[in-house]
Design a protein around this motif. Structure first.
Motif, mmCIF file in Angstrom:
data_model
loop_
_atom_site.group_PDB
_atom_site.id
_atom_site.type_symbol
_atom_site.label_atom_id
_atom_site.label_comp_id
_atom_site.label_asym_id
_atom_site.label_seq_id
_atom_site.Cartn_x
_atom_site.Cartn_y
_atom_site.Cartn_z
ATOM 1 N N ARG A 104 64.841 -29.004 -34.490
ATOM 2 C CA ARG A 104 65.033 -28.526 -35.861
ATOM 3 C C ARG A 104 64.191 -29.316 -36.859
ATOM 4 O O ARG A 104 63.848 -28.792 -37.916
ATOM 5 C CB ARG A 104 66.513 -28.600 -36.234
ATOM 6 N N ALA A 105 63.872 -30.547 -36.502
ATOM 7 C CA ALA A 105 62.959 -31.287 -37.366
ATOM 8 C C ALA A 105 61.576 -30.650 -37.300
ATOM 9 O O ALA A 105 60.809 -30.697 -38.259
ATOM 10 C CB ALA A 105 62.902 -32.739 -36.926
ATOM 11 N N MET A 109 63.780 -24.580 -41.806
ATOM 12 C CA MET A 109 64.360 -23.278 -42.139
ATOM 13 C C MET A 109 64.700 -23.209 -43.620
ATOM 14 O O MET A 109 65.184 -24.169 -44.206
ATOM 15 C CB MET A 109 65.612 -23.045 -41.300
ATOM 16 N N TYR A 127 66.155 -36.276 -47.993
ATOM 17 C CA TYR A 127 67.207 -36.183 -46.977
ATOM 18 C C TYR A 127 66.653 -36.217 -45.553
ATOM 19 O O TYR A 127 67.061 -37.052 -44.734
ATOM 20 C CB TYR A 127 67.997 -34.888 -47.205
ATOM 21 N N GLY A 128 65.716 -35.304 -45.278
ATOM 22 C CA GLY A 128 65.162 -35.208 -43.923
ATOM 23 C C GLY A 128 64.413 -36.473 -43.520
ATOM 24 O O GLY A 128 64.697 -37.060 -42.468
ATOM 25 N N ARG A 130 64.758 -39.406 -44.502
ATOM 26 C CA ARG A 130 65.699 -40.509 -44.292
ATOM 27 C C ARG A 130 66.391 -40.406 -42.938
ATOM 28 O O ARG A 130 66.429 -41.377 -42.188
ATOM 29 C CB ARG A 130 66.784 -40.486 -45.369
ATOM 30 N N ILE A 131 66.939 -39.231 -42.621
ATOM 31 C CA ILE A 131 67.709 -39.160 -41.372
ATOM 32 C C ILE A 131 66.807 -39.268 -40.154
ATOM 33 O O ILE A 131 67.240 -39.689 -39.092
ATOM 34 C CB ILE A 131 68.604 -37.896 -41.271
ATOM 35 N N HIS A 132 65.528 -38.898 -40.306
ATOM 36 C CA HIS A 132 64.634 -39.023 -39.159
ATOM 37 C C HIS A 132 63.810 -40.308 -39.208
ATOM 38 O O HIS A 132 62.973 -40.524 -38.326
ATOM 39 C CB HIS A 132 63.705 -37.808 -39.080
ATOM 40 N N ARG A 181 62.198 -29.444 -49.292
ATOM 41 C CA ARG A 181 63.068 -30.205 -48.401
ATOM 42 C C ARG A 181 62.683 -29.938 -46.948
ATOM 43 O O ARG A 181 62.659 -30.851 -46.119
ATOM 44 C CB ARG A 181 64.514 -29.758 -48.667
ATOM 45 N N ALA A 182 62.394 -28.658 -46.647
ATOM 46 C CA ALA A 182 62.048 -28.314 -45.265
ATOM 47 C C ALA A 182 60.715 -28.924 -44.866
ATOM 48 O O ALA A 182 60.572 -29.422 -43.743
ATOM 49 C CB ALA A 182 62.012 -26.793 -45.102
ATOM 50 N N VAL A 185 59.863 -33.017 -43.710
ATOM 51 C CA VAL A 185 59.895 -33.628 -42.382
ATOM 52 C C VAL A 185 58.702 -33.174 -41.543
ATOM 53 O O VAL A 185 58.693 -33.326 -40.327
ATOM 54 C CB VAL A 185 61.220 -33.319 -41.633
ATOM 55 N N TYR B 342 71.940 -28.908 -40.934
ATOM 56 C CA TYR B 342 71.631 -28.768 -39.501
ATOM 57 C C TYR B 342 70.185 -28.337 -39.322
ATOM 58 O O TYR B 342 69.491 -28.803 -38.419
ATOM 59 C CB TYR B 342 72.545 -27.728 -38.843
ATOM 60 N N ALA B 343 69.732 -27.444 -40.208
ATOM 61 C CA ALA B 343 68.374 -26.925 -40.072
ATOM 62 C C ALA B 343 67.343 -28.008 -40.340
ATOM 63 O O ALA B 343 66.186 -27.867 -39.957
ATOM 64 C CB ALA B 343 68.168 -25.754 -41.029
ATOM 65 N N MET B 344 67.762 -29.090 -41.022
ATOM 66 C CA MET B 344 66.846 -30.219 -41.221
ATOM 67 C C MET B 344 66.826 -31.112 -39.994
ATOM 68 O O MET B 344 66.134 -32.135 -39.977
ATOM 69 C CB MET B 344 67.297 -31.073 -42.399
ATOM 70 N N GLY B 345 67.622 -30.806 -38.997
ATOM 71 C CA GLY B 345 67.693 -31.649 -37.819
ATOM 72 C C GLY B 345 68.710 -32.753 -37.943
ATOM 73 O O GLY B 345 68.626 -33.755 -37.243
ATOM 74 N N ALA B 346 69.672 -32.604 -38.850
ATOM 75 C CA ALA B 346 70.735 -33.607 -38.956
ATOM 76 C C ALA B 346 71.777 -33.341 -37.886
ATOM 77 O O ALA B 346 72.030 -32.191 -37.524
ATOM 78 C CB ALA B 346 71.383 -33.550 -40.333
ATOM 79 N N GLU B 350 76.026 -36.870 -39.254
ATOM 80 C CA GLU B 350 75.154 -37.099 -40.416
ATOM 81 C C GLU B 350 75.427 -36.069 -41.492
ATOM 82 O O GLU B 350 75.495 -36.385 -42.687
ATOM 83 C CB GLU B 350 73.685 -37.013 -39.997
ATOM 84 N N LYS B 354 76.706 -37.201 -45.066
ATOM 85 C CA LYS B 354 75.759 -37.149 -46.178
ATOM 86 C C LYS B 354 75.863 -35.886 -47.011
ATOM 87 O O LYS B 354 75.341 -35.848 -48.132
ATOM 88 C CB LYS B 354 74.331 -37.267 -45.636
#
Lengths: 272, 455
Positions: A104-105, A109, A127-128, A130-132, A181-182, A185, B342-346, B350, B354
């Motif tokens: 998904r990264a 979407m 957001y993205g 950071r989490i990755h 945002r999409a 990443v 979820y679509a961001m890959g979280a 998470e 968040k």
């Protein structure tokens, strides 16, 4: 050797020449079931890299369902079941060693309704990354946020108020924020599920313009109800009806000279 | 008498309704009606109901007052000034009038009872007759007003509105009344004990000598030990209920299968439904000895009634409040936000940490605040498990006492209502009320501030 049929003999001329940048996504015999109900029937589709592919068809035809297969978003629906093979860059996205989070990264979407998180504009884009763990320092993260917002065509409008809530933007700005945002990443594929259906014509025009720029670097798959939009933004179009992929080909051909009667009927507005 | 009167009202209202409706139905044959026949019926019924109820509500207290005053006058004209004797004599008069007087009545009492009985008969007669007259007037009025073009529907609508307004007023006035009564008693208390000593005194010992020759304490009313005791138990309770309730809510809302959810939610609601007195003896008889035994095994000195036991059980009591309300607010977070994450890959956790929890933050805080108000106001568990001693301590292994326990202790048994000890219960109640009110206001502010607009 003489028994072999040449590809150009059975495929119309437009289909014959290979995509400019190769094929990004290959789907073979994809079926989706929601509980007892079967939503997709043996869909096989190739999506070329760095171009816009439009999925069209009447409501409930399975185009969004197919789109959600490509980043396995159907996994989040407990009753959904997907069979068949989907490869991105030759890798099976259902294989056990592929992490859905990584997938998904890589496949971003954008949804029908803008869904910015109830956080600041900056935090939405960050957001993205950071989490990755994509940015090692604050300044690097600032850079990612800025370049993503620039690519989404939103930077000039929000650069002075990055701390404001993302939910306070207008609908069109929210949707561009979601695109930013999409792409923050650095995905290779971006899926868009009717991204303009909640927007006014001016915001829609901006998003369409943006898609045209984004296809330089990204493979874009867009579900749309608007045939004009499909004609404007996409290079290839696939027509779905009742869960079946009826026809696919270059957009120009689908809209001017479809080979299937149902496609003809749909694009001329006889149903759907 | 009330029963008779209101059965009459009911019959008249039903008859009026049927009459109004059938009359409208007849009129409809010649001319189109503005309102449906049912509204005509309802208009007639209301024209009877409202005057009759008002007459009863205003007439009965007046009639009672007149009857009582006249009867007392007949007994002894000087009695009106003496509140205490007045009450006693009135009870005798009523008992005699109802032929339930034990003993030999005096001449004056007999005379008063006769006056009472005859006036009471008269007032019943008057009110019933008045009711009938009012009902007839109501019918006459409504028949004069009703016509095919009369907007009975709009009138009935207005009556509905005012009825609902009256209900809202009753709720508000009750609150105001309760607060006022507490405030007045509190003011009386502060005549005897200075507010400074009350709010900042470090010693709580409300025992006062009732008679001059009695020994014992003179009473001291410093509430600081009660504040610390209440806070200690509340903090322990929230340390238990906060994480467990919130985590349970997250599990139920985000992870649990529908099957588990359908089983676990009702069970949690049963926990909320356990009477606190049952939880109280669980705390006192099961948990407190357990804590004491394990504390002693570790070489600690544990009181047999400890803040810890009361706090833990109180925490168990409020878990359902935290979890059920948090579950609701977490479910109210739109699925589109989760999908976006979820679509961001979280991953799931998470996304929860968040996106979902920040979006639900306001609601979760208000759930916590409500739970704290419950804990602060809870009585039975602390009465049984925490003890009565007003120790100024933060050690959870000692006995402490709380506002509610002290209010209950002060007001149980025979009391003089003008001693500082008794009045201090009202002052405690006022402080408690003020505290929970503040909590609620803070909770509302937080909810307002963090509320996200989702459409």
């Amino acid at each position: 050797m003489n028994t072999m049929v040449k590809v150009s003999d059975i495929v119309p001329a437009a289909e014959a020449h290979a995509p400019e940048h190769g094929t990004k996504v290959v789907a073979r015999d994809v079926n989706v079931y929601y509980g007892e109900k079967r939503a997709l029937f043996d869909v096989s589709l190739d999506i070329p890299a760095r171009s816009v592919m439009a999925l069209i068809g009447p409501s409930g035809c399975g185009k969004s369902t197919f789109l959600r297969c490509l980043n396995r978003m159907n996994d989040t629906i407990p009753i959904a079941r997907v069979t068949g093979r989907i490869e991105i860059d030759g890798r099976d996205i259902h294989s056990a060693d592929l992490d859905v989070v990584q997938l998904r990264a890589n496949v971003g979407m954008v949804f029908q309704k803008p869904n910015p998180f109830p956080k600041s504009i900056y935090e939405n884009v960050a957001y993205g990354p950071r989490i990755h763990g994509l940015a090692r320092s604050k300044s690097e993260l600032d850079g990612v946020v800025e370049s993503s917002l620039r690519r989404a065509g939103l930077w000039e409008e929000v650069k002075d108020r990055l701390g404001d809530s993302g939910t306070g933007l207008s609908g069109g700005q929210q949707q561009r924020l979601c695109i930013a945002r999409a792409i923050a990443v650095s995905p290779e594929v971006i899926l868009m599920d009717e991204p303009c259906s909640a927007l006014d014509p001016i915001a829609t025009a901006k998003i369409e313009e943006l898609m045209d720029e984004l296809r330089e670097n990204y493979t874009i798959v867009i579900v749309t109800h608007s045939m004009q939009q499909a004609a404007r933004v996409s290079q290839r179009t696939a027509f779905f009806h009742l869960g079946i992929l009826v026809e696919t080909g270059p957009t120009e051909k689908i809209f001017t000279n479809p080979s299937d009667k149902k496609t003809q009927d749909y694009i001329t507005g006889r149903f759907g | 008498m009330g029963l008779l009167y209101f059965s009459g009202v009911a019959v008249l209202v039903v008859v009026g309704f049927l009459f109004g409706r059938s009359r409208a139905a007849l009129a409809e044959r010649t001319e189109p009606l503005h309102s449906r026949p049912n509204y005509h019926g309802a208009f007639v019924a209301l024209s009877i109901l409202i005057p009759m109820v008002l007459l009863f509500a205003i007439g009965v207290p007046i009639a009672n007052h007149v009857t009582e005053t006249e009867a007392l006058n007949a007994y002894d004209p000087q009695i009106a000034g003496d509140q205490l004797r007045r009450g006693a004599v009135l009870r005798d008069i009523v008992a005699l009038a109802n032929e339930r007087y034990a003993g030999q009545p005096s001449e004056a009492l007999r005379r008063a009872a006769d006056t009472y009985a005859s006036l009471r008969a008269w007032s019943i007669y008057l009110i019933i007759c008045g009711g009938i007259v009012f009902a007839l007037l109501g019918i006459a009025f409504s028949l004069r007003t009703l016509s095919a073009r009369f907007r009975a529907r709009n009138r009935v609508e207005a009556v509905v509105k005012w009825t609902l307004f009256a209900a809202a007023c009753v709720a508000v006035l009750t609150t105001i009344g309760i607060v006022a009564s507490v405030v007045f008693e509190t003011i009386r208390f502060f005549d005897r004990v200075s507010p400074i000593d009350f709010l900042f005194g470090l010693h709580w010992s409300p025992q006062t000598a009732i008679r001059a020759d009695q020994g014992g304490s003179s009473g001291s009313f410093g509430i600081v030990p009660l504040v610390t005791g209440t806070l200690l138990i509340t903090v322990i309770a929230m340390l238990i209920a906060g994480p467990i309730g919130l985590f349970a809510a997250i599990y139920m809302a985000e992870y649990a299968t529908p099957r588990f959810r359908n089983f676990a939610k009702p069970v949690l609601e049963i926990l909320a439904g356990i009477p606190t007195v049952v939880l109280g003896f669980f705390a006192a008889l099961t948990l407190a000895p357990l804590i004491r035994a394990s504390g002693e095994a570790l070489g600690l000195n544990v009181a047999s009634e400890s803040a810890l036991a009361a706090g833990i059980v109180m925490g168990m009591m409020i878990i359902p409040f935290v979890s059920s309300l948090s579950d609701d607010v977490i479910n109210a977070v739109p699925q589109s936000l989760r999908d976006g994450s979820y679509a961001m890959g979280a991953t799931k956790s998470e996304t929860i940490k968040k996106v979902v929890l920040p979006a639900a933050f306001g609601g979760i805080v208000s759930a916590f605040m409500l739970a704290i108000s419950r804990a602060v106001g809870e009585t039975m568990i602390v009465v049984m498990a925490a003890g009565l001693a007003g120790n100024l301590t933060f050690n959870p292994l000692e006995a402490v006492t709380t506002f509610t326990v002290q209010i209950k202790t002060i007001l149980v048994g025979d009391q003089e209502f003008d001693s500082a000890k008794t009045l201090s219960a009202f002052a405690l109640g006022f402080v408690l009320f003020f505290f929970t009110l503040t909590l609620n206001v803070i909770a509302l502010q937080i909810v307002k501030r963090y509320r996200e607009q989702y459409d």
